[in-house]
Design a protein around this motif. Structure first.
Motif, PDB file in Angstrom:
ATOM      1  N   ASP A  34     -12.581  -1.345 -18.646  1.00 39.87           N
ATOM      2  CA  ASP A  34     -12.854  -0.468 -17.514  1.00 39.87           C
ATOM      3  C   ASP A  34     -14.050  -0.926 -16.696  1.00 39.87           C
ATOM      4  O   ASP A  34     -14.146  -0.609 -15.501  1.00 39.87           O
ATOM      5  CB  ASP A  34     -13.094   0.964 -18.002  1.00 39.87           C
ATOM      6  CG  ASP A  34     -11.819   1.631 -18.482  1.00 39.87           C
ATOM      7  OD1 ASP A  34     -10.732   1.237 -18.023  1.00 39.87           O
ATOM      8  OD2 ASP A  34     -11.905   2.543 -19.332  1.00 39.87           O
ATOM      9  N   ASP A  35     -14.999  -1.648 -17.322  1.00 40.46           N
ATOM     10  CA  ASP A  35     -16.208  -2.062 -16.612  1.00 40.46           C
ATOM     11  C   ASP A  35     -16.099  -3.456 -16.005  1.00 40.46           C
ATOM     12  O   ASP A  35     -17.085  -4.018 -15.537  1.00 40.46           O
ATOM     13  CB  ASP A  35     -17.425  -1.996 -17.537  1.00 40.46           C
ATOM     14  CG  ASP A  35     -17.371  -3.015 -18.665  1.00 40.46           C
ATOM     15  OD1 ASP A  35     -16.265  -3.547 -18.955  1.00 40.46           O
ATOM     16  OD2 ASP A  35     -18.439  -3.298 -19.262  1.00 40.46           O
ATOM     17  N   GLY A  82     -10.558  -4.730 -14.078  1.00 38.99           N
ATOM     18  CA  GLY A  82     -10.251  -3.366 -14.479  1.00 38.99           C
ATOM     19  C   GLY A  82     -10.379  -2.369 -13.350  1.00 38.99           C
ATOM     20  O   GLY A  82      -9.681  -1.350 -13.336  1.00 38.99           O
ATOM     21  N   ARG A  83     -11.255  -2.671 -12.381  1.00 41.90           N
ATOM     22  CA  ARG A  83     -11.538  -1.728 -11.300  1.00 41.90           C
ATOM     23  C   ARG A  83     -10.831  -2.062  -9.989  1.00 41.90           C
ATOM     24  O   ARG A  83     -10.814  -1.245  -9.077  1.00 41.90           O
ATOM     25  CB  ARG A  83     -13.042  -1.655 -11.072  1.00 41.90           C
ATOM     26  CG  ARG A  83     -13.786  -1.093 -12.281  1.00 41.90           C
ATOM     27  CD  ARG A  83     -15.230  -0.788 -11.981  1.00 41.90           C
ATOM     28  NE  ARG A  83     -15.875  -0.136 -13.128  1.00 41.90           N
ATOM     29  CZ  ARG A  83     -17.091   0.379 -13.105  1.00 41.90           C
ATOM     30  NH1 ARG A  83     -17.819   0.336 -11.996  1.00 41.90           N
ATOM     31  NH2 ARG A  83     -17.602   0.959 -14.190  1.00 41.90           N
ATOM     32  N   GLN A  84     -10.274  -3.246  -9.886  1.00 41.75           N
ATOM     33  CA  GLN A  84      -9.661  -3.637  -8.616  1.00 41.75           C
ATOM     34  C   GLN A  84      -8.307  -2.953  -8.423  1.00 41.75           C
ATOM     35  O   GLN A  84      -7.682  -2.502  -9.383  1.00 41.75           O
ATOM     36  CB  GLN A  84      -9.471  -5.153  -8.573  1.00 41.75           C
ATOM     37  CG  GLN A  84      -8.355  -5.679  -9.467  1.00 41.75           C
ATOM     38  CD  GLN A  84      -8.196  -7.188  -9.384  1.00 41.75           C
ATOM     39  OE1 GLN A  84      -9.106  -7.919  -9.034  1.00 41.75           O
ATOM     40  NE2 GLN A  84      -7.004  -7.664  -9.715  1.00 41.75           N
ATOM     41  N   ARG A 126     -14.340  -6.398 -13.314  1.00 44.34           N
ATOM     42  CA  ARG A 126     -13.849  -6.441 -11.937  1.00 44.34           C
ATOM     43  C   ARG A 126     -12.338  -6.260 -11.892  1.00 44.34           C
ATOM     44  O   ARG A 126     -11.812  -5.518 -11.057  1.00 44.34           O
ATOM     45  CB  ARG A 126     -14.257  -7.764 -11.286  1.00 44.34           C
ATOM     46  CG  ARG A 126     -13.928  -7.845  -9.801  1.00 44.34           C
ATOM     47  CD  ARG A 126     -14.496  -9.108  -9.184  1.00 44.34           C
ATOM     48  NE  ARG A 126     -15.951  -9.129  -9.250  1.00 44.34           N
ATOM     49  CZ  ARG A 126     -16.706 -10.127  -8.811  1.00 44.34           C
ATOM     50  NH1 ARG A 126     -16.150 -11.214  -8.296  1.00 44.34           N
ATOM     51  NH2 ARG A 126     -18.012 -10.061  -8.897  1.00 44.34           N
ATOM     52  N   GLY A 181     -17.643  -5.481 -13.206  1.00 48.59           N
ATOM     53  CA  GLY A 181     -17.205  -4.511 -12.216  1.00 48.59           C
ATOM     54  C   GLY A 181     -18.291  -3.559 -11.760  1.00 48.59           C
ATOM     55  O   GLY A 181     -18.051  -2.692 -10.912  1.00 48.59           O
ATOM     56  N   LYS A 182     -19.481  -3.713 -12.297  1.00 47.98           N
ATOM     57  CA  LYS A 182     -20.564  -2.777 -11.945  1.00 47.98           C
ATOM     58  C   LYS A 182     -21.168  -3.149 -10.588  1.00 47.98           C
ATOM     59  O   LYS A 182     -21.206  -4.305 -10.221  1.00 47.98           O
ATOM     60  CB  LYS A 182     -21.638  -2.818 -13.040  1.00 47.98           C
ATOM     61  CG  LYS A 182     -21.138  -2.264 -14.373  1.00 47.98           C
ATOM     62  CD  LYS A 182     -22.214  -2.319 -15.430  1.00 47.98           C
ATOM     63  CE  LYS A 182     -21.708  -1.767 -16.754  1.00 47.98           C
ATOM     64  NZ  LYS A 182     -22.721  -1.855 -17.826  1.00 47.98           N
ATOM     65  N   HIS A 234      -7.521  -0.076 -19.534  1.00 46.26           N
ATOM     66  CA  HIS A 234      -8.307   0.927 -20.256  1.00 46.26           C
ATOM     67  C   HIS A 234      -8.170   0.736 -21.764  1.00 46.26           C
ATOM     68  O   HIS A 234      -9.172   0.744 -22.499  1.00 46.26           O
ATOM     69  CB  HIS A 234      -7.858   2.331 -19.854  1.00 46.26           C
ATOM     70  CG  HIS A 234      -8.557   3.417 -20.602  1.00 46.26           C
ATOM     71  ND1 HIS A 234      -9.887   3.717 -20.423  1.00 46.26           N
ATOM     72  CD2 HIS A 234      -8.097   4.272 -21.576  1.00 46.26           C
ATOM     73  CE1 HIS A 234     -10.234   4.710 -21.229  1.00 46.26           C
ATOM     74  NE2 HIS A 234      -9.170   5.054 -21.933  1.00 46.26           N
TER      75      HIS A 234
END
Length: 263
Positions: free
Chosen positions: A197-198, A202-204, A200, A262-263, A192
């Motif tokens: 954050d956006d 960052g979201r995994q 892959r 990551g979208k 972050h």
């Protein structure tokens, strides 16, 4: 007569891996001198005291020369030998190199690389004089691969891994050991803060910082040269990085770290 507890120094100790490393030391009989720039380090120190450690806090920005000198002056003022030091403070910045501000990239170098070299230069002569000491340097699994869209950060961690391994060899007959800690993506505020954050990565799902710290502490106390810490997935990635060509590793990193992936 009360037994004198050994002293450990931990940087970047307000949260994440740094806090969990400090907790490992506190739970294993060490007193602590902890550092971070942010005010959260005060609350972290209170939680560490609950584990029975005497904890001193030094708020200082290690990305500056004066900040490192302030920290070392506080260490020297304890008049106690440093038995262990976890040089953990670090920062990242995601995004394309051409798009990122120079100041943000320079801060990565100042904090991750320059402050680690500076503090090691201050601490290691004292440890060698005592013929005793352990140093843990937080590198990363990222040190093993070109960091597309995280270029300066990955390069900084490659420096730290090489630096740790070189120091370990230089100091092999001194009673002082150096260990390189190599975590994978870990569940902290790192991604972050790095503006990822956006992405892959960052979201995994990520590794538990307590597990990473336990692996690092155990490796340090066992005087191991390096440890890929965290989940089995991260450890497998460490093995794969030894055989995959850099071109493939760079492409894989792009898929994980490219803005919007990551979208």
């Amino acid at each position: 007569m009360n037994e004198v507890r050994p002293l450990a120094v931990v940087t970047g100790a307000s949260s994440g891996i740094g806090f969990e490393l400090a907790k490992q030391f506190a739970e294993n009989g060490f007193d602590l001198l902890v550092n971070a720039e942010d005010p959260g380090v005060e609350g972290a120190a209170d939680r560490l005291r609950a584990a029975g450690a005497d904890v001193q806090v030094v708020r200082a920005d290690l990305a500056t020369f004066d900040g490192v000198e302030q920290l070392y002056a506080s260490i020297a003022a304890t008049r106690r030998p440093v038995s262990a030091a976890a040089l953990n403070a670090g920062v990242g910045q995601g995004g394309a190199f051409l798009d990122n501000d120079l100041a943000d990239e320079a801060r990565i170098i100042d904090l991750n690389i320059t402050s680690t070299v500076h503090l090691a230069k201050r601490l290691l002569p004292d440890m060698v004089a005592e013929h005793d000491g352990r140093v843990l340097i937080t590198s990363s699994i990222a040190s093993t691969m070109p960091g597309s869209f995280h270029a300066v950060y990955n390069a900084s961690k490659s420096f730290l891994r090489s630096f740790a391994e070189a120091l370990r060899d230089e100091l092999r007959d001194t009673g002082v050991t150096v260990t390189s800690l190599m975590p994978g993506p870990t569940a902290t505020g790192f991604f972050h803060r790095a503006g990822m954050d956006d992405t892959r990565v960052g979201r995994q799902p990520k590794d538990d910082p307590a597990k990473v710290a336990k692996d690092g502490f155990d490796a340090l106390m066992s005087e191991r040269g390096k440890v890929v810490a965290g989940s089995l997935k991260t450890k497998a990635q460490g093995v794969a990085s030894k055989v995959l060509p850099d071109k493939l590793k760079a492409a894989a990193h792009r898929r994980l770290a490219e803005p919007g992936s990551g979208k």
